[in-house]
Design a protein around this motif. Structure first.
Motif, PDB file in Angstrom:
ATOM      1  N   LYS A   1       0.741  -1.095   0.078  1.00 42.03           N
ATOM      2  CA  LYS A   1      -0.084   0.126  -0.081  1.00 42.03           C
ATOM      3  C   LYS A   1       0.707   1.186  -0.162  1.00 42.03           C
ATOM      4  N   ASP A   2       1.998   0.985  -0.470  1.00 37.68           N
ATOM      5  CA  ASP A   2       3.118   2.272  -0.468  1.00 37.68           C
ATOM      6  C   ASP A   2       2.223   3.507  -1.378  1.00 37.68           C
TER       7      ASP A   2
ATOM      8  N   LYS B   1      12.357 -14.946  -5.440  1.00 30.78           N
ATOM      9  CA  LYS B   1      11.622 -13.906  -6.195  1.00 30.78           C
ATOM     10  C   LYS B   1      11.425 -12.752  -5.484  1.00 30.78           C
ATOM     11  N   PRO B   2      11.799 -11.602  -6.106  1.00 32.65           N
ATOM     12  CA  PRO B   2      11.706 -10.243  -5.608  1.00 32.65           C
ATOM     13  C   PRO B   2      10.462  -9.903  -5.559  1.00 32.65           C
ATOM     14  N   LEU B   3      10.093  -9.084  -4.534  1.00 36.82           N
ATOM     15  CA  LEU B   3       8.575  -8.142  -4.463  1.00 36.82           C
ATOM     16  C   LEU B   3       9.173  -6.961  -4.606  1.00 36.82           C
ATOM     17  N   LEU B   4       7.878  -6.067  -4.849  1.00 33.44           N
ATOM     18  CA  LEU B   4       8.222  -4.616  -4.892  1.00 33.44           C
ATOM     19  C   LEU B   4       8.540  -4.002  -3.526  1.00 33.44           C
ATOM     20  N   PRO B   5       9.457  -3.087  -3.675  1.00 38.58           N
ATOM     21  CA  PRO B   5       9.958  -2.571  -2.395  1.00 38.58           C
ATOM     22  C   PRO B   5       8.804  -2.169  -1.468  1.00 38.58           C
ATOM     23  N   ALA B   6       9.203  -1.914  -0.299  1.00 39.65           N
ATOM     24  CA  ALA B   6       8.243  -1.271   0.392  1.00 39.65           C
ATOM     25  C   ALA B   6       8.842  -0.350   1.255  1.00 39.65           C
ATOM     26  N   ALA B   7       7.998   0.938   1.507  1.00 38.94           N
ATOM     27  CA  ALA B   7       8.445   2.018   2.320  1.00 38.94           C
ATOM     28  C   ALA B   7       8.454   1.609   3.736  1.00 38.94           C
ATOM     29  N   GLY B   8       9.695   2.175   4.299  1.00 39.09           N
ATOM     30  CA  GLY B   8       9.800   1.881   5.961  1.00 39.09           C
ATOM     31  C   GLY B   8       8.986   2.746   6.668  1.00 39.09           C
ATOM     32  N   MET B   9       9.049   2.387   7.661  1.00 37.06           N
ATOM     33  CA  MET B   9       8.046   3.309   8.746  1.00 37.06           C
ATOM     34  C   MET B   9       9.286   3.839   9.885  1.00 37.06           C
TER      35      MET B   9
END
Length: 173
Positions: free
Chosen positions: A99-100, A165-173
């Motif tokens: 949900k980035d 398999k790489p997933l889409l990067p996620a933004a850190g909190m």
């Protein structure tokens, strides 16, 4: 009569040495660290540099017959060794939602719907170095991005996974 006994013996011997069918689903996801201060402090008040760069989270799942009893014990990601924590997945499919971008969430199906037992395998702790001193393990390690070790029927078994398999990067909190 001798042929029938031989066939029974052969079938039993083959069944005893067999490994259960275990399917491994392996994913990695980079997590950006967000804004990092140039320096941070530790408890004793000394300034220390903070490591910059993306962190990687791993998501590993195993699917196998529900009647099979398997205990997953360790993984090697590349040459780094980790102990693992496992948890039975209540229902499938296993879906991750990134949900980035709130208006455009991205769904990724990690494990499809199945009637098999699905277990989440999470590496825990700091990476270590542990190897098994044998040619077959070194060969498996050179051809696999991930090796999963488990106990089945009192024996230690290994499964090599060629790619994570790489997933889409996620933004850190």
């Amino acid at each position: 009569m001798k042929k029938s006994w031989f066939l029974i013996f052969l079938t039993t011997a083959l069944a005893a040495g067999c490994q259960p069918a275990v399917k491994i689903f392996a994913y990695s996801q980079e997590t950006t660290p967000g804004n990092i201060p140039k320096n941070g402090t530790v408890e004793n008040g000394n300034l220390t540099g903070i490591k910059k760069g993306a962190l990687v989270n791993y998501f590993f799942y195993a699917a196998y017959k529900p009647t099979t009893i398997i205990n997953f014990s360790e993984v090697w990601i590349g040459k780094e060794y980790y102990k693992v924590q496992t948890e039975v997945v209540a229902s499938t499919p296993v879906v991750m939602i990134n949900k980035d971008i709130p208006d455009q969430p991205v769904k990724e199906e990690l494990v499809p719907a199945t009637k098999q037992q699905v277990v989440s395998i999470s590496p825990i702790g700091s990476p270590g170095y542990k190897t098994i001193d044998s040619a077959w393990f070194r060969k498996m390690q050179s051809k696999s991005a991930l090796i999963v070790s488990y106990l089945y029927g009192g024996e230690k078994k290994f499964i090599g996974v060629k790619n994570i398999k790489p997933l889409l990067p996620a933004a850190g909190m």
